[in-house]
Write a protein that holds these residues in place. Sequence first.
Motif, PDB file in Angstrom:
ATOM      1  N   TRP A  92       2.114  58.949   8.626  1.00 53.77           N
ATOM      2  CA  TRP A  92       1.479  57.984   9.573  1.00 53.77           C
ATOM      3  C   TRP A  92       0.771  56.943   8.994  1.00 53.77           C
ATOM      4  CZ3 TRP A  92       3.661  57.206  14.082  1.00 53.77           C
ATOM      5  CH2 TRP A  92       4.464  58.352  14.906  1.00 53.77           C
ATOM      6  N   PRO A  93       0.138  57.251   8.204  1.00 57.20           N
ATOM      7  CA  PRO A  93      -0.647  56.126   7.333  1.00 57.20           C
ATOM      8  C   PRO A  93       0.252  55.138   6.662  1.00 57.20           C
ATOM      9  CG  PRO A  93      -1.541  58.223   6.903  1.00 57.20           C
ATOM     10  CD  PRO A  93      -0.466  58.707   7.626  1.00 57.20           C
ATOM     11  N   VAL A  94       1.294  55.553   6.062  1.00 55.52           N
ATOM     12  CA  VAL A  94       2.127  54.640   5.659  1.00 55.52           C
ATOM     13  C   VAL A  94       2.895  53.813   6.832  1.00 55.52           C
ATOM     14  CG1 VAL A  94       4.448  54.316   4.501  1.00 55.52           C
ATOM     15  CG2 VAL A  94       2.575  56.170   3.719  1.00 55.52           C
ATOM     16  N   VAL A  95       3.136  54.227   7.808  1.00 58.63           N
ATOM     17  CA  VAL A  95       3.576  53.541   9.105  1.00 58.63           C
ATOM     18  C   VAL A  95       2.775  52.497   9.452  1.00 58.63           C
ATOM     19  CG1 VAL A  95       4.370  53.417  11.490  1.00 58.63           C
ATOM     20  CG2 VAL A  95       5.264  55.093   9.827  1.00 58.63           C
ATOM     21  N   LEU A  96       1.409  52.906   9.339  1.00 60.53           N
ATOM     22  CA  LEU A  96       0.260  51.996  10.098  1.00 60.53           C
ATOM     23  C   LEU A  96       0.209  50.865   8.863  1.00 60.53           C
ATOM     24  CD1 LEU A  96      -2.146  54.598  11.627  1.00 60.53           C
ATOM     25  CD2 LEU A  96      -0.605  53.138  12.848  1.00 60.53           C
ATOM     26  N   VAL A  97      -0.063  50.991   7.627  1.00 63.05           N
ATOM     27  CA  VAL A  97      -0.336  50.209   6.852  1.00 63.05           C
ATOM     28  C   VAL A  97       0.930  49.350   6.557  1.00 63.05           C
ATOM     29  CG1 VAL A  97      -0.814  49.653   4.458  1.00 63.05           C
ATOM     30  CG2 VAL A  97      -2.159  51.738   5.496  1.00 63.05           C
ATOM     31  N   ALA A  98       2.116  49.673   6.743  1.00 62.65           N
ATOM     32  CA  ALA A  98       3.143  48.816   6.418  1.00 62.65           C
ATOM     33  C   ALA A  98       3.534  47.858   7.510  1.00 62.65           C
ATOM     34  CB  ALA A  98       4.573  49.892   6.427  1.00 62.65           C
ATOM     35  N   SER A  99       2.991  48.348   8.941  1.00 62.16           N
ATOM     36  CA  SER A  99       3.165  47.697  10.067  1.00 62.16           C
ATOM     37  C   SER A  99       2.099  46.462  10.053  1.00 62.16           C
ATOM     38  CB  SER A  99       2.820  48.664  11.281  1.00 62.16           C
ATOM     39  OG  SER A  99       3.955  49.527  11.438  1.00 62.16           O
ATOM     40  N   LEU A 100       0.814  46.786   9.574  1.00 64.59           N
ATOM     41  CA  LEU A 100      -0.091  45.549   9.361  1.00 64.59           C
ATOM     42  C   LEU A 100       0.358  44.944   8.289  1.00 64.59           C
ATOM     43  CD1 LEU A 100      -2.739  44.835   9.954  1.00 64.59           C
ATOM     44  CD2 LEU A 100      -3.887  46.376   8.346  1.00 64.59           C
ATOM     45  N   ASP A 101       0.806  45.167   7.126  1.00 65.78           N
ATOM     46  CA  ASP A 101       1.545  44.241   6.214  1.00 65.78           C
ATOM     47  C   ASP A 101       2.481  43.498   6.734  1.00 65.78           C
ATOM     48  OD1 ASP A 101       2.218  43.164   3.696  1.00 65.78           O
ATOM     49  OD2 ASP A 101       3.524  44.801   3.496  1.00 65.78           O
ATOM     50  N   HIS A 102       3.255  43.860   7.575  1.00 68.60           N
ATOM     51  CA  HIS A 102       4.390  42.954   8.082  1.00 68.60           C
ATOM     52  C   HIS A 102       4.109  42.177   8.907  1.00 68.60           C
ATOM     53  CE1 HIS A 102       7.093  45.234   5.470  1.00 68.60           C
ATOM     54  NE2 HIS A 102       7.522  46.010   6.493  1.00 68.60           N
ATOM     55  N   PHE A 103       2.952  42.528   9.805  1.00 66.16           N
ATOM     56  CA  PHE A 103       2.258  41.862  10.987  1.00 66.16           C
ATOM     57  C   PHE A 103       1.624  40.353  10.208  1.00 66.16           C
ATOM     58  CE2 PHE A 103      -1.216  40.386  13.544  1.00 66.16           C
ATOM     59  CZ  PHE A 103      -0.515  40.023  14.686  1.00 66.16           C
ATOM     60  N   CYS A 104       0.843  40.712   8.875  1.00 66.92           N
ATOM     61  CA  CYS A 104       0.377  39.793   8.313  1.00 66.92           C
ATOM     62  C   CYS A 104       1.311  38.823   7.524  1.00 66.92           C
ATOM     63  CB  CYS A 104      -0.647  40.315   7.181  1.00 66.92           C
ATOM     64  SG  CYS A 104      -2.073  41.396   8.087  1.00 66.92           S
ATOM     65  N   THR A 105       2.237  39.272   7.080  1.00 64.76           N
ATOM     66  CA  THR A 105       3.221  38.419   6.497  1.00 64.76           C
ATOM     67  C   THR A 105       3.961  37.324   7.533  1.00 64.76           C
ATOM     68  OG1 THR A 105       3.718  40.192   4.787  1.00 64.76           O
ATOM     69  CG2 THR A 105       5.462  38.620   5.247  1.00 64.76           C
TER      70      THR A 105
END
Length: 298
Positions: A92-105
């Motif tokens: 779940w931490p990987v999912v949350l961080v990756a989602s935030l990364d894609h949103f910022c991109t």
Amino acid sequence: MNTSTLSILLGLGGKCLLNWVLVFLQRRHICRSFVGVFSVSLSVLDTAMTLIFVSIHIHAEGPLFLLDWQLTRYHTCLLVQILGQVHSVLQWPVVLVASLDHFCTVSLPPASFRVKWIVYSFVTVLLWNLTALYVFLLSDFNPVLEDVSHYQINQCWVFHSTQILQVVTLLSLTQACAVLHAVCHSRLSENPSLKNQITNQSRTLSRRSFVCQVLSMFLSTWAPLLIFLAVLLLLPVRIPSYLGLNVAWLCFLNSFLIALVLSVVCPTPQFAQGLAAVPADSFCEWRVKFNLAAEDRT
């Protein structure tokens, strides 16, 4: 469930081979996203653990020392269970961080490669350390070891992971809601002005087309894996926790999260003008065709 040590070694060896093959295939932009940097760290740690397991297995009949610490088959079972627990907690931490990364991109102006790489590396190291501290200090994790001599240990108790199916189920429901919102948006909006009504209908059609194209591109690549995961969800098949987190799963998760972020944010005008960036993905080609007439009216 009890699993033979040889099966564990073969599973870890196959996992490491698959990890490095996928890392090599994505070598051109592996470090351009958090998922890519985390995939490299996962491959390195899994390889180190596998080498330790192989060394213990080879020297099972004699002493093997690492920093004045004698390693036996007990440590093989213990490390497998710890590795599986860490991988399960990390889902779940990987999912949350990756989602935030894609949103910022997608939403923010692009940053330099060096800055992004430093941030990704720092977050990756932080995640591994925080997860290890959680497993050892805060979780209710209790190793299961046989009360026999380490010379007689031929099987290890292996925990199973349910996080993968939980992640897929939640992301699928969120994606379905995004598609449903895009399709039904025109019916839910009421516009008194004819001009505003035409403009909003154009935007709705553009959004609907964008989301449908994103979903189509994702499914054209990953539909077989989704079917496989659906079968796992319906059948009483369990995934060993030490195999649950791998680069193949991260590649699928990366594409899934990109599709989800694009569907939710839906930066149609920015994409049409070339102002929005798509996160790095080695499997899906995110090339959206736009209705220029609709875009001009918006």
